[in-house]
Design a protein around this motif. Structure first.
Motif, PDB file in Angstrom:
ATOM      1  N   ILE A 174      12.428   3.560   4.957  1.00 52.72           N
ATOM      2  CA  ILE A 174      13.315   3.895   3.840  1.00 52.72           C
ATOM      3  C   ILE A 174      14.540   4.655   4.343  1.00 52.72           C
ATOM      4  CG2 ILE A 174      13.505   5.318   1.758  1.00 52.72           C
ATOM      5  CD1 ILE A 174      10.546   4.600   1.194  1.00 52.72           C
ATOM      6  N   ILE A 175      14.317   5.624   5.239  1.00 52.70           N
ATOM      7  CA  ILE A 175      15.443   6.367   5.799  1.00 52.70           C
ATOM      8  C   ILE A 175      16.403   5.413   6.502  1.00 52.70           C
ATOM      9  CG2 ILE A 175      16.099   8.053   7.564  1.00 52.70           C
ATOM     10  CD1 ILE A 175      15.028   9.413   5.137  1.00 52.70           C
ATOM     11  N   LEU A 176      15.843   4.401   7.195  1.00 47.17           N
ATOM     12  CA  LEU A 176      16.658   3.414   7.900  1.00 47.17           C
ATOM     13  C   LEU A 176      17.212   2.340   6.965  1.00 47.17           C
ATOM     14  CD1 LEU A 176      14.414   2.995  11.070  1.00 47.17           C
ATOM     15  CD2 LEU A 176      16.735   3.932  11.028  1.00 47.17           C
ATOM     16  N   GLU A 177      16.917   2.466   5.658  1.00 49.88           N
ATOM     17  CA  GLU A 177      17.368   1.517   4.629  1.00 49.88           C
ATOM     18  C   GLU A 177      16.818   0.114   4.867  1.00 49.88           C
ATOM     19  OE1 GLU A 177      21.500   2.599   2.951  1.00 49.88           O
ATOM     20  OE2 GLU A 177      21.680   3.031   5.110  1.00 49.88           O
ATOM     21  N   ARG A 178      15.611   0.054   5.397  1.00 47.75           N
ATOM     22  CA  ARG A 178      14.909  -1.222   5.595  1.00 47.75           C
ATOM     23  C   ARG A 178      13.852  -1.331   4.501  1.00 47.75           C
ATOM     24  NH1 ARG A 178      14.591  -2.618  11.620  1.00 47.75           N
ATOM     25  NH2 ARG A 178      12.483  -3.243  11.081  1.00 47.75           N
ATOM     26  N   TYR A 179      14.293  -1.586   3.296  1.00 45.04           N
ATOM     27  CA  TYR A 179      13.410  -1.474   2.135  1.00 45.04           C
ATOM     28  C   TYR A 179      12.337  -2.558   2.090  1.00 45.04           C
ATOM     29  CZ  TYR A 179      17.058   1.775   0.746  1.00 45.04           C
ATOM     30  OH  TYR A 179      17.955   2.813   0.718  1.00 45.04           O
ATOM     31  N   ASP A 180      12.639  -3.763   2.539  1.00 45.93           N
ATOM     32  CA  ASP A 180      11.609  -4.813   2.550  1.00 45.93           C
ATOM     33  C   ASP A 180      10.471  -4.443   3.504  1.00 45.93           C
ATOM     34  OD1 ASP A 180      13.050  -6.267   0.736  1.00 45.93           O
ATOM     35  OD2 ASP A 180      13.969  -7.609   2.215  1.00 45.93           O
ATOM     36  N   ASP A 181      10.831  -3.931   4.691  1.00 47.12           N
ATOM     37  CA  ASP A 181       9.797  -3.512   5.643  1.00 47.12           C
ATOM     38  C   ASP A 181       9.006  -2.333   5.090  1.00 47.12           C
ATOM     39  OD1 ASP A 181      10.468  -5.445   7.543  1.00 47.12           O
ATOM     40  OD2 ASP A 181      12.036  -4.178   8.399  1.00 47.12           O
ATOM     41  N   ALA A 182       9.682  -1.420   4.385  1.00 51.20           N
ATOM     42  CA  ALA A 182       8.983  -0.283   3.778  1.00 51.20           C
ATOM     43  C   ALA A 182       7.981  -0.770   2.734  1.00 51.20           C
ATOM     44  CB  ALA A 182       9.990   0.674   3.153  1.00 51.20           C
ATOM     45  N   ASN A 183       8.379  -1.733   1.929  1.00 48.70           N
ATOM     46  CA  ASN A 183       7.462  -2.279   0.920  1.00 48.70           C
ATOM     47  C   ASN A 183       6.255  -2.938   1.576  1.00 48.70           C
ATOM     48  OD1 ASN A 183       8.354  -1.708  -1.741  1.00 48.70           O
ATOM     49  ND2 ASN A 183      10.098  -3.086  -1.448  1.00 48.70           N
ATOM     50  N   ALA A 184       6.465  -3.614   2.695  1.00 51.76           N
ATOM     51  CA  ALA A 184       5.338  -4.246   3.393  1.00 51.76           C
ATOM     52  C   ALA A 184       4.352  -3.189   3.870  1.00 51.76           C
ATOM     53  CB  ALA A 184       5.862  -5.077   4.567  1.00 51.76           C
ATOM     54  N   ALA A 185       4.848  -2.070   4.404  1.00 48.90           N
ATOM     55  CA  ALA A 185       3.964  -0.993   4.853  1.00 48.90           C
ATOM     56  C   ALA A 185       3.226  -0.373   3.679  1.00 48.90           C
ATOM     57  CB  ALA A 185       4.774   0.070   5.599  1.00 48.90           C
ATOM     58  N   LEU A 186       3.918  -0.184   2.556  1.00 49.41           N
ATOM     59  CA  LEU A 186       3.273   0.395   1.378  1.00 49.41           C
ATOM     60  C   LEU A 186       2.216  -0.555   0.810  1.00 49.41           C
ATOM     61  CD1 LEU A 186       6.384   1.980  -0.378  1.00 49.41           C
ATOM     62  CD2 LEU A 186       4.507   3.186   0.759  1.00 49.41           C
ATOM     63  N   ASP A 187       2.492  -1.845   0.824  1.00 51.58           N
ATOM     64  CA  ASP A 187       1.496  -2.813   0.350  1.00 51.58           C
ATOM     65  C   ASP A 187       0.247  -2.773   1.224  1.00 51.58           C
ATOM     66  OD1 ASP A 187       3.146  -3.622  -1.685  1.00 51.58           O
ATOM     67  OD2 ASP A 187       3.898  -5.404  -0.642  1.00 51.58           O
TER      68      ASP A 187
END
Length: 268
Positions: free
Chosen positions: A212-225
């Motif tokens: 999220i800090i790096l503004e990589r929101y799709d990758d962040a969502n994958a980690a949260l999933d």
């Protein structure tokens, strides 16, 4: 404090201020001891260990009982003074020494350095400021490096040999690790490696927060999933929140607050 003792634990701003005044130590050390004491139960079974955060914050050395009395002696911050005198001149880079930790500067969103260990010589500091720090100063790396435990030396001069060994450990083992993982992208890779070999979701939450800090929101969502699939009960308090620009703003504000609470320098 006013009134008679009731057997009740008193932990308030007034009580902490009185404690700081009584022992002549900065309030920031009292606040840190309070945070470290949240994990005191992990030291149950080891003599004095649950009380160590407070003893260290107040500068109290614990000696073995003499006769039937326990002797408490106020000591100097020997670890800090010894690190400044014997370690820093022999280490590359610039360091900020605070209490029992030495941090590489400049300090950005990932705090890197070392801290005096409990069981072994040193603990690796690799701590994102956008994640709340709720344990022993800045620990976020599971490793302790070196095998020689700090000997609670009473004089700075007595710690020269210890610091010589610490310098070798920092140069050989710690600095390469911090060079690899100490940037935002390096810390992202570090969290991904931890998440791949662990059943605990905390590393996934840290990975998501870093994405999220790096503004990589799709990758962040994958980690949260992936974390959600592993956790079957209430969310871990380390959950960063949804992968949105608004969460990024909140995480950056948390980093600024952590910097203030830990009295970290703004810039060098």
């Amino acid at each position: 404090m006013r009134g008679s003792f009731t057997g009740r634990l008193v932990d308030s701003a007034e009580a902490r201020s009185a404690l700081a005044d009584l022992y002549g130590v900065p309030m920031r050390q009292i606040r840190r001891a309070g945070r470290r004491a949240l994990w005191s139960d992990s030291g149950l079974g080891v003599t004095y260990e649950p009380f160590t955060p407070w003893f260290e914050a107040l500068g109290i050395d614990i000696d073995e009982p003499v006769g039937e009395e326990t002797v408490l002696v106020r000591g100097r911050p020997v670890w800090r003074e010894a690190f400044l005198r014997y370690a820093i001149p022999n280490l590359p880079g610039r360091w900020h020494v605070v209490d029992d930790a030495a941090l590489l500067t400049p300090i950005d969103l990932i705090v890197c350095g070392i801290q005096r260990g409990i069981h072994a010589g040193l603990r690796v500091v690799l701590q994102p400021l956008y994640q709340g720090i709720d344990s022993s100063l800045l620990l976020s790396h599971p490793d302790e490096v070196g095998t020689r435990r700090w000997g609670h030396f009473e004089r700075v001069e007595d710690a020269e040999d210890y610091m010589r060994e610490a310098v070798a450990t920092i140069r050989n083992d710690v600095l390469p690790m911090l060079e690899t993982h100490g940037s935002l992208d390096g810390y992202r890779r570090f969290c991904a490696e931890l998440a791949g070999g662990s059943n605990k979701p905390r590393s996934l939450y840290l990975l998501a927060a870093t994405e999220i800090i790096l503004e990589r929101y799709d990758d962040a969502n994958a980690a949260l999933d992936e974390a959600r699939a592993r956790v079957q009960h209430q969310p871990d308090p380390w959950h960063p929140g949804p992968a949105t620009p608004e969460t990024r703003t909140l995480l950056l504000a948390r980093a600024a607050e952590q910097r203030r609470l830990l009295s970290l320098p703004e810039s060098y």
